[in-house]
Design an enzyme around this catalytic site. Structure first.
Site, short mmCIF file in Angstrom:
data_model
loop_
_atom_site.label_atom_id
_atom_site.label_comp_id
_atom_site.label_asym_id
_atom_site.label_seq_id
_atom_site.Cartn_x
_atom_site.Cartn_y
_atom_site.Cartn_z
N ILE A 97 45.01 42.46 11.43
CA ILE A 97 45.13 43.26 10.21
C ILE A 97 46.02 44.47 10.43
O ILE A 97 46.78 44.86 9.54
CB ILE A 97 43.74 43.68 9.67
CG1 ILE A 97 43.88 44.46 8.35
CG2 ILE A 97 42.98 44.52 10.68
CD1 ILE A 97 44.58 43.73 7.25
N ASP A 180 37.03 43.48 6.35
CA ASP A 180 35.68 43.43 6.91
C ASP A 180 35.70 43.11 8.40
O ASP A 180 36.67 42.57 8.93
CB ASP A 180 34.88 42.33 6.22
CG ASP A 180 35.42 40.95 6.58
OD1 ASP A 180 34.91 40.32 7.52
OD2 ASP A 180 36.40 40.51 5.93
N GLY A 322 39.73 36.84 7.70
CA GLY A 322 39.08 38.04 7.16
C GLY A 322 39.85 39.27 7.59
O GLY A 322 41.08 39.25 7.66
N GLU A 323 39.15 40.37 7.83
CA GLU A 323 39.73 41.66 8.24
C GLU A 323 40.51 42.35 7.13
O GLU A 323 40.85 43.51 7.24
CB GLU A 323 40.65 41.51 9.47
CG GLU A 323 39.98 40.96 10.71
CD GLU A 323 40.93 40.88 11.90
OE1 GLU A 323 42.10 41.33 11.79
OE2 GLU A 323 40.51 40.35 12.95
N GLY A 324 40.84 41.62 6.07
CA GLY A 324 41.73 42.16 5.03
C GLY A 324 43.12 41.58 5.11
O GLY A 324 44.03 42.01 4.37
#
Length: 357
Positions: A97, A180, A322-324
């Site tokens: 990210i 996240d 995920g992570e954005g």
């Protein structure tokens, strides 16, 4: 402010500007709506900004971190300490990210709202901002007891709101994204999706971090057990969050509320962020007017959650990190849409002949 005070101050986007934006789109030097979804996005951006020249150049992604008691049930391929290790990687700017955020000139704000880590803000410094706003040290195992109390669920939402609101004001942000971190968090996210959308557990649950089929069966049974035990009310977002949710999921809901409160667009990421979006929507349906779905993840429940919200993913790249990451990648799309409505001339401005049909 209390949660109800925040919600009471969230207003709909500017419908008059939206109609003006649609009118301008119809006059741009191209066949009618030739840019498809980009035309839709540009009009929505105008309505959010309440002007015809929306800006999406001051950006930040909020990576909310939390741990999950449900990991005890063997639902994740990775050990729980990875949450703490990844927080450090985010702050140091070496995670996926953070690489994508640098490419997009996007600030990264990492917030520990509910991990089991004992990391002080002062002892962890790096390229990206780190905030500790701990609600509790991980959720409870929801196959045995509610993930958290109702008050803790509210506190998780307020934590996300306050973190995002502070940075929006401080950095004068005009677009934000949700991210996240939390080993095991696809399990509560799927559970939230099942309860709110009404779809079957088997349809909503995927392999998460890459678990084998036997672990997937266990994950499905775990979600069924938690929902059957606690019977969360699908119309009460706080009830759902407290019984089968996650602290970082609540914080993501708070970030989304902050975007709507400050009248800026928010791009949501994959299934974890969309679980947060479902909670935010149940609390305040108006927030949907400020949301964009960054991408469609490989988790099967994700597209069903987006369908429930009526959001179309901007990208489909078979991602499941995920992570954005998907949300930040989609910032390219919002930037393009904003530029089209601001910089492309109309037929009259350009002196170009219009269609005769």
């Amino acid at each position: 402010m209390t949660l109800q005070e925040i919600i009471s101050k969230i207003e709909s986007v500017d419908s008059e500007i939206f109609e003006k934006a649609k009118e301008r789109t119809s006059q741009l030097i191209m066949p009618p709506r030739a840019m498809g979804v980009l035309n839709d996005i540009s009009e929505k951006l105008c309505a959010i900004a309440s002007n015809m020249k929306p800006e999406v150049d001051r950006r930040a992604v909020f990576v909310m971190a939390g741990d999950h008691g449900i990991v005890e049930e063997g639902v994740s391929a990775f050990p729980q300490q990875v949450t703490c290790e990844m927080i450090k990687a985010f702050v140091n700017g070496i995670a996926t990210i953070t690489v994508l955020a640098r490419q997009n000139n996007c600030a990264v704000v990492v917030a520990d709202v509910g991990s089991k880590c004992k990391i002080d803000e002062k002892e962890l410094s790096g390229k990206n901002k780190f905030i500790v706003r701990k609600v509790k040290f991980g959720t409870n195992n929801f196959t045995k007891e509610p993930a958290m109390t109702r008050d803790e669920a509210i506190q998780s939402i307020l934590a996300g709101f306050e973190i995002a609101s502070r940075e929006i004001e401080k950095q004068n942000l005009n677009v934000i994204a949700t991210g996240d971190m939390g080993i095991g968090n696809t399990t509560p996210s799927s559970a939230i999706g099942v309860v709110i959308t009404g779809n079957r557990v088997e349809e909503m649950t995927g392999n998460g971090t890459g678990i084998p089929s036997e672990m997937l069966k266990k994950k499905i049974e775990v979600i069924k057990k938690g929902i059957e035990l606690h019977k969360p009310n699908p119309e009460d977002g706080i009830d759902v969050l407290s019984k089968v949710g996650g602290i970082e999921i609540g914080a993501i809901a708070g970030v989304i509320l902050a975007a709507a409160y400050h009248r800026i667009p928010v791009i949501i990421d994959g299934i974890i962020s969309t679980a947060g979006a479902l909670i935010a929507y149940k609390l305040c349906p108006t927030v949907l007017e400020y949301m964009f779905a960054g991408h469609k993840s490989e988790e099967p429940g994700h597209i069903k959650m987006l369908d429930y919200l009526g959001l179309k993913p901007l990208l489909q790249l078979n991602m499941r990190l995920g992570e954005g990451t998907g949300a930040v990648l989609a910032m390219h799309i919002l930037d393009a849409a904003a530029r089209i409505i601001k910089e492309v001339a109309t037929f009259s401005e350009a002196g170009v002949s219009e269609s005769k049909v």
